[in-house]
Design a protein around this motif. Structure first.
Motif, PDB file in Angstrom:
ATOM      1  N   GLY A  98       0.738  -1.304   0.005  1.00  0.00           N
ATOM      2  CA  GLY A  98      -0.045  -0.118  -0.020  1.00  0.00           C
ATOM      3  C   GLY A  98       0.699   1.329   0.024  1.00  0.00           C
ATOM      4  O   GLY A  98       2.155   1.226   0.057  1.00  0.00           O
ATOM      5  N   ILE A  99       0.070   2.446  -0.345  1.00  0.00           N
ATOM      6  CA  ILE A  99       0.616   3.609  -0.041  1.00  0.00           C
ATOM      7  C   ILE A  99       1.220   4.005   1.177  1.00  0.00           C
ATOM      8  O   ILE A  99       0.390   4.122   2.112  1.00  0.00           O
ATOM      9  CB  ILE A  99      -0.151   4.661  -0.820  1.00  0.00           C
ATOM     10  CG1 ILE A  99      -0.610   4.239  -2.133  1.00  0.00           C
ATOM     11  CG2 ILE A  99       0.235   6.035  -0.764  1.00  0.00           C
ATOM     12  CD1 ILE A  99      -2.042   5.385  -2.708  1.00  0.00           C
ATOM     13  N   CYS A 100       2.346   4.553   1.179  1.00  0.00           N
ATOM     14  CA  CYS A 100       3.108   4.939   2.594  1.00  0.00           C
ATOM     15  C   CYS A 100       2.117   5.535   3.560  1.00  0.00           C
ATOM     16  O   CYS A 100       1.850   5.304   4.651  1.00  0.00           O
ATOM     17  CB  CYS A 100       4.373   5.652   2.424  1.00  0.00           C
ATOM     18  SG  CYS A 100       4.119   7.229   1.527  1.00  0.00           S
ATOM     19  N   SER A 120       6.168  14.494   0.133  1.00  0.00           N
ATOM     20  CA  SER A 120       5.578  15.688   0.625  1.00  0.00           C
ATOM     21  C   SER A 120       4.260  15.795   1.301  1.00  0.00           C
ATOM     22  O   SER A 120       3.719  16.511   2.044  1.00  0.00           O
ATOM     23  CB  SER A 120       5.311  16.595  -0.490  1.00  0.00           C
ATOM     24  OG  SER A 120       4.614  16.140  -1.291  1.00  0.00           O
ATOM     25  N   HIS A 121       3.402  14.467   1.441  1.00  0.00           N
ATOM     26  CA  HIS A 121       2.326  14.061   1.752  1.00  0.00           C
ATOM     27  C   HIS A 121       2.155  13.623   3.255  1.00  0.00           C
ATOM     28  O   HIS A 121       1.288  12.945   3.724  1.00  0.00           O
ATOM     29  CB  HIS A 121       1.094  13.655   1.028  1.00  0.00           C
ATOM     30  CG  HIS A 121       1.045  14.201  -0.233  1.00  0.00           C
ATOM     31  ND1 HIS A 121       1.582  14.193  -1.599  1.00  0.00           N
ATOM     32  CD2 HIS A 121       0.063  15.413  -0.320  1.00  0.00           C
ATOM     33  CE1 HIS A 121       0.910  15.333  -2.220  1.00  0.00           C
ATOM     34  NE2 HIS A 121       0.150  15.917  -1.590  1.00  0.00           N
ATOM     35  N   THR A 122       3.507  13.572   3.708  1.00  0.00           N
ATOM     36  CA  THR A 122       3.675  12.973   5.075  1.00  0.00           C
ATOM     37  C   THR A 122       2.715  13.727   6.211  1.00  0.00           C
ATOM     38  O   THR A 122       2.340  12.960   6.886  1.00  0.00           O
ATOM     39  CB  THR A 122       5.255  13.072   5.638  1.00  0.00           C
ATOM     40  OG1 THR A 122       6.025  12.561   4.544  1.00  0.00           O
ATOM     41  CG2 THR A 122       5.358  12.744   6.882  1.00  0.00           C
ATOM     42  N   SER A 377      -7.064  12.230  -6.756  1.00  0.00           N
ATOM     43  CA  SER A 377      -5.651  12.874  -6.113  1.00  0.00           C
ATOM     44  C   SER A 377      -5.519  13.929  -5.640  1.00  0.00           C
ATOM     45  O   SER A 377      -6.560  14.906  -5.762  1.00  0.00           O
ATOM     46  CB  SER A 377      -4.651  12.087  -7.044  1.00  0.00           C
ATOM     47  OG  SER A 377      -4.922  12.589  -8.439  1.00  0.00           O
ATOM     48  N   ASN A 378      -4.307  14.422  -5.299  1.00  0.00           N
ATOM     49  CA  ASN A 378      -4.250  15.868  -4.849  1.00  0.00           C
ATOM     50  C   ASN A 378      -3.373  16.740  -5.805  1.00  0.00           C
ATOM     51  O   ASN A 378      -3.285  18.046  -5.554  1.00  0.00           O
ATOM     52  CB  ASN A 378      -3.286  15.731  -3.610  1.00  0.00           C
ATOM     53  CG  ASN A 378      -2.201  14.485  -3.732  1.00  0.00           C
ATOM     54  OD1 ASN A 378      -1.486  14.717  -4.862  1.00  0.00           O
ATOM     55  ND2 ASN A 378      -1.900  13.874  -2.743  1.00  0.00           N
ATOM     56  N   ARG A 379      -2.660  16.352  -6.712  1.00  0.00           N
ATOM     57  CA  ARG A 379      -2.165  17.228  -7.757  1.00  0.00           C
ATOM     58  C   ARG A 379      -2.622  17.312  -9.252  1.00  0.00           C
ATOM     59  O   ARG A 379      -2.822  15.994 -10.010  1.00  0.00           O
ATOM     60  CB  ARG A 379      -0.428  16.729  -7.689  1.00  0.00           C
ATOM     61  CG  ARG A 379      -0.416  17.272  -6.154  1.00  0.00           C
ATOM     62  CD  ARG A 379       1.558  17.105  -5.964  1.00  0.00           C
ATOM     63  NE  ARG A 379       1.727  17.601  -5.069  1.00  0.00           N
ATOM     64  CZ  ARG A 379       2.843  17.300  -4.243  1.00  0.00           C
ATOM     65  NH1 ARG A 379       3.620  16.267  -4.596  1.00  0.00           N
ATOM     66  NH2 ARG A 379       3.046  17.735  -2.972  1.00  0.00           N
TER      67      ARG A 379
HETATM   68 FE1  SF4 Z   1       1.885   8.721  -4.112  1.00  0.00          FE
HETATM   69 FE2  SF4 Z   1       0.437  10.332  -5.329  1.00  0.00          FE
HETATM   70 FE3  SF4 Z   1       0.407  10.498  -2.690  1.00  0.00          FE
HETATM   71 FE4  SF4 Z   1       2.545  11.057  -4.000  1.00  0.00          FE
HETATM   72  S1  SF4 Z   1       0.592  12.153  -3.880  1.00  0.00           S
HETATM   73  S2  SF4 Z   1       2.553   9.694  -2.198  1.00  0.00           S
HETATM   74  S3  SF4 Z   1       2.495   9.958  -5.887  1.00  0.00           S
HETATM   75  S4  SF4 Z   1      -0.303   8.697  -3.943  1.00  0.00           S
END
Ligand code: SF4
Ligand code: MIC
Length: 643
Positions: A98-100, A120-122, A377-379
């Motif tokens: 999975g995604i961190c 950056s999404h920490t 997503s975010n970007r």
């Molecule tokens: Fe992964 Fe997208 Fe989250 Fe970056 S923004 S960590 S690429 S899921």
């Protein structure tokens, strides 16, 4: 005087007190996370420090970004990361787990602790009342070595959420609304601390959506209190013992307050090509769409996907639309499978992708030319999807699912159905068998670290020369993101090979840049990047500093910088300078020959910087906002040399 949540956590972790107004503080870091795309460089740097094992309470290495494995490079990186984890006492979350950010929330986050991550999404973990901050890989390596993490002494702003969201309006719409207010620039050094009656109805994964996209505002992080919702989430994760309450004192002081009445919000979208171009869905109208992607670290929780399943149940995706669904973690996938939701998603014609970053970073599912792609997503930065000519809109999972059925951008309230009720599981089905635990301390030293041919040593800079005899090798505008500076997507497999990856610096803006820069570097001169406002927005990837450094970039002269990127520039010995008079930006052109005489001596004495434009017979003044620590790094040629 009472304390806010941020002050409470900083108070228990402060190692270096503030160095005056606007200065920085150093805090002790309890936990770190890395992901594979930034992790290899972080661990190479950690190895270079010669520390026998990590000195944090917990460090986790996630493999979630480059899981495509076309060619040997990604697979070699994964093997390197696994061997490094065994050697130094690090947990490893295997590819497919999975995604961190989603996994960290589920399995490791603890209220009141500090976390830095090379992503950056920490700040997503701020949903669990952690002080969770994105940083470059070198800063994470230093934290693993037990060194303090430096950040600008934060300005804490309170965001008060009042009331309840109307049906079909979601946490994503809250953060899109906030992005509409604060935009993606001008928030460096701020932290958003959430409070108010509205929190009572927001679950931890919903708070995580909000904390996650605070990164798009450019804030240092976002944080929520640890309350009964937090306790319930941790209990459902079998981690009730990790819960402690954490609230702001009633008389806590903030640098500002923004009040949001949730009952007045509506479904929103971020329009191309910036997460702050916010418009109501009803206002944009029924735009024809060709692709819908549901997932990413912003919106891929159990509730997100269960809601999507209920919307899709018994229906078929529109024939013109490709619907992609990527769960955030294996836990989410297993739970929606066991509870029957996945079957509805598949039956509706969705294409199920791996629990990984995938489409979000543009290394798969690039939309067709000229297409409109809706993403949760975010970007939606220009070119990030892998298709320059595509228009990406960021929306909630509810809007995405409704639109996938209709083939047009659809306000989910128009579906004419009742909002599905998704009960929050009291206990998730838990399974950590894809997390490799550290070896016992006595067994670590003998572990062999396995390096494939794509994995090279991190290049080092030289000390700052006495004078800069340079050229404005490129001039770029405002809001240049790290995706502009060094693309991810298909190029990301070269993350461990800087000479190779450096060939793609500014690829989407100016493909000749690397060759020009190398010519200037090899003539013994320095490259200077000239930029507008908010240079280095977006990701934490230190490659956006490291690769330009490799090409001989010594100075970036901009109107303003984003926090993580500015820190990365300094970490690699690149001098960030700011135009004293913004009007001077116009008087300078790409190709101009620029000279900064006696730059070393001036910086050592903290004198004023003057840049002579030899091409135009002109000169301009530049400022630098560097602490003594940062100045020392720039003079030494970066943090690896300054140790
Ligand atoms: Fe992964 Fe997208 Fe989250 Fe970056 S923004 S960590 S690429 S899921
Ligand atoms: C991103 O969303 O841009 C990334 C890919 O997760 C980056 C990290 C990277 O470039 O490896 C981030 O957000 O920091």
């Amino acid at each position: 005087m009472g304390k806010n949540i941020v002050e409470k956590i900083i108070g228990t972790h402060l190692e270096i007190p503030p160095t005056g107004p606007g200065g920085e503080i150093g805090i002790r870091i309890d936990q770190t996370l890395t992901q594979d795309a930034t992790g290899t460089m972080a661990y190479l740097q950690f190895e270079a420090m010669g520390i026998p094992e990590i000195r944090t309470e917990l460090s986790v290495s996630y493999i979630d970004h480059n899981t495509i494995q076309i060619g040997y490079e990604n697979a070699d990186d994964h093997r390197y990361l696994q061997s490094v984890a065994r050697r130094f006492g690090i947990h490893l979350s295997r590819p497919g787990n999975g995604i961190c950010h989603q996994v960290h929330l589920e399995r490791f986050g603890v209220p009141g602790r500090t976390l830095i991550g090379s992503d950056s999404h920490t700040p997503t973990a701020g949903a669990l009342a952690m002080l969770a901050i994105g940083a470059g890989g070198l800063d994470v390596a230093l934290a693993m070595a037990g060194r303090p993490f430096y950040l600008p002494n934060p300005k804490v702003c309170r965001i008060e959420l009042q009331g309840r969201l109307p049906s079909w309006v979601t946490a994503k719409d809250i953060i899109l609304h906030i992005l509409g207010i604060f935009t993606t620039k001008g928030n460096v050094g701020r932290i958003f601390e959430y409070g108010g009656s509205g929190l009572a109805s927001l679950t931890v994964p919903e708070r995580a959506t909000i904390a996650n996209m605070g990164a798009e505002c450019g804030v240092t992080t976002s944080i929520f209190p640890s309350d009964d919702m937090t306790r319930r989430f941790l209990a459902a994760q079998g981690r009730a013992k990790d819960w402690t309450p954490l609230h702001a004192d009633p008389d806590a002081v903030y640098e500002g307050e923004t009040i949001i009445d949730l009952s007045r919000l509506e479904p929103l979208a971020a329009c191309p090509h910036s997460p702050d171009r916010i418009r109501p869905i009803r206002e944009i109208g029924p735009l024809a769409i060709q692709q819908v992607c549901i997932g990413s670290c912003t919106n891929s929780s159990y509730k997100d996907l269960a809601t999507v399943a209920e919307i899709l149940k018994g229906k078929t995706v529109h024939p013109e639309v490709s619907l992609i669904v990527a769960p955030g973690s294996r836990q989410v996938l297993e739970n929606i499978t066991r509870d029957g939701y996945l079957a509805h998603i598949i039956a509706a014609g969705a294409r199920l992708m791996e629990n990984a970053c995938g489409f979000c970073i543009g290394n798969s599912q690039s939309p067709p030319s000229g297409a409109v792609s809706l993403r949760t997503s975010n970007r939606n930065f220009y070119g990030r999807s892998g298709t320059k000519e595509a228009d990406v809109y960021l929306v909630s999972p509810e809007t995405a699912a409704a639109s996938a059925l209709r083939g047009r951008l659809t306000d989910p309230r128009q579906l004419g159905m009742a909002l599905p009720f998704i009960p929050q599981p009291r206990k998730f089905h838990l399974d950590d068998n894809m997390i490799v635990r550290p070896l016992p301390p006595g067994e670590r030293a003998g572990v062999e670290i396995i390096r494939g041919p794509n994995i090279g040593a991190p290049p080092e800079n030289t000390t700052l020369p006495a004078d800069i005899d340079g050229e404005a090798t490129i001039k770029v505008g405002d809001k240049i993101t790290t995706d502009h500076i060094i693309p991810a997507g298909a190029r990301m497999k070269y993350r461990s090979n800087i000479p190779r990856y450096a060939r793609y610096v500014f690829e989407i803006l100016d493909q000749d840049f690397p060759a020009r820069a190398i010519r200037i570097r090899d003539e013994g001169r320095q490259n200077i990047i000239v930029a507008g406002h908010s240079y280095g927005q977006g990701s934490s990837r230190e490659h956006a500093a490291l690769c330009p450094m490799y090409l001989g970039v010594r100075v970036v002269l901009a109107k303003s910088f984003e926090r993580i990127h500015a820190a990365n520039l300094v970490n690699f010995g690149i001098l960030p300078l700011i135009f004293e008079n913004e009007g001077d930006y116009e008087r300078l052109q790409a190709g101009d020959r620029l000279r900064i005489a006696a730059v070393r001596t001036i910086l050592e004495k903290r004198g004023p910087i003057r840049i002579d434009n030899l091409t135009r017979g002109d000169c301009l003044a530049a400022a630098y906002e560097l602490t003594d620590r940062q100045l020392a790094l720039v003079l030494a040629g970066g943090a690896l040399r300054a140790r």
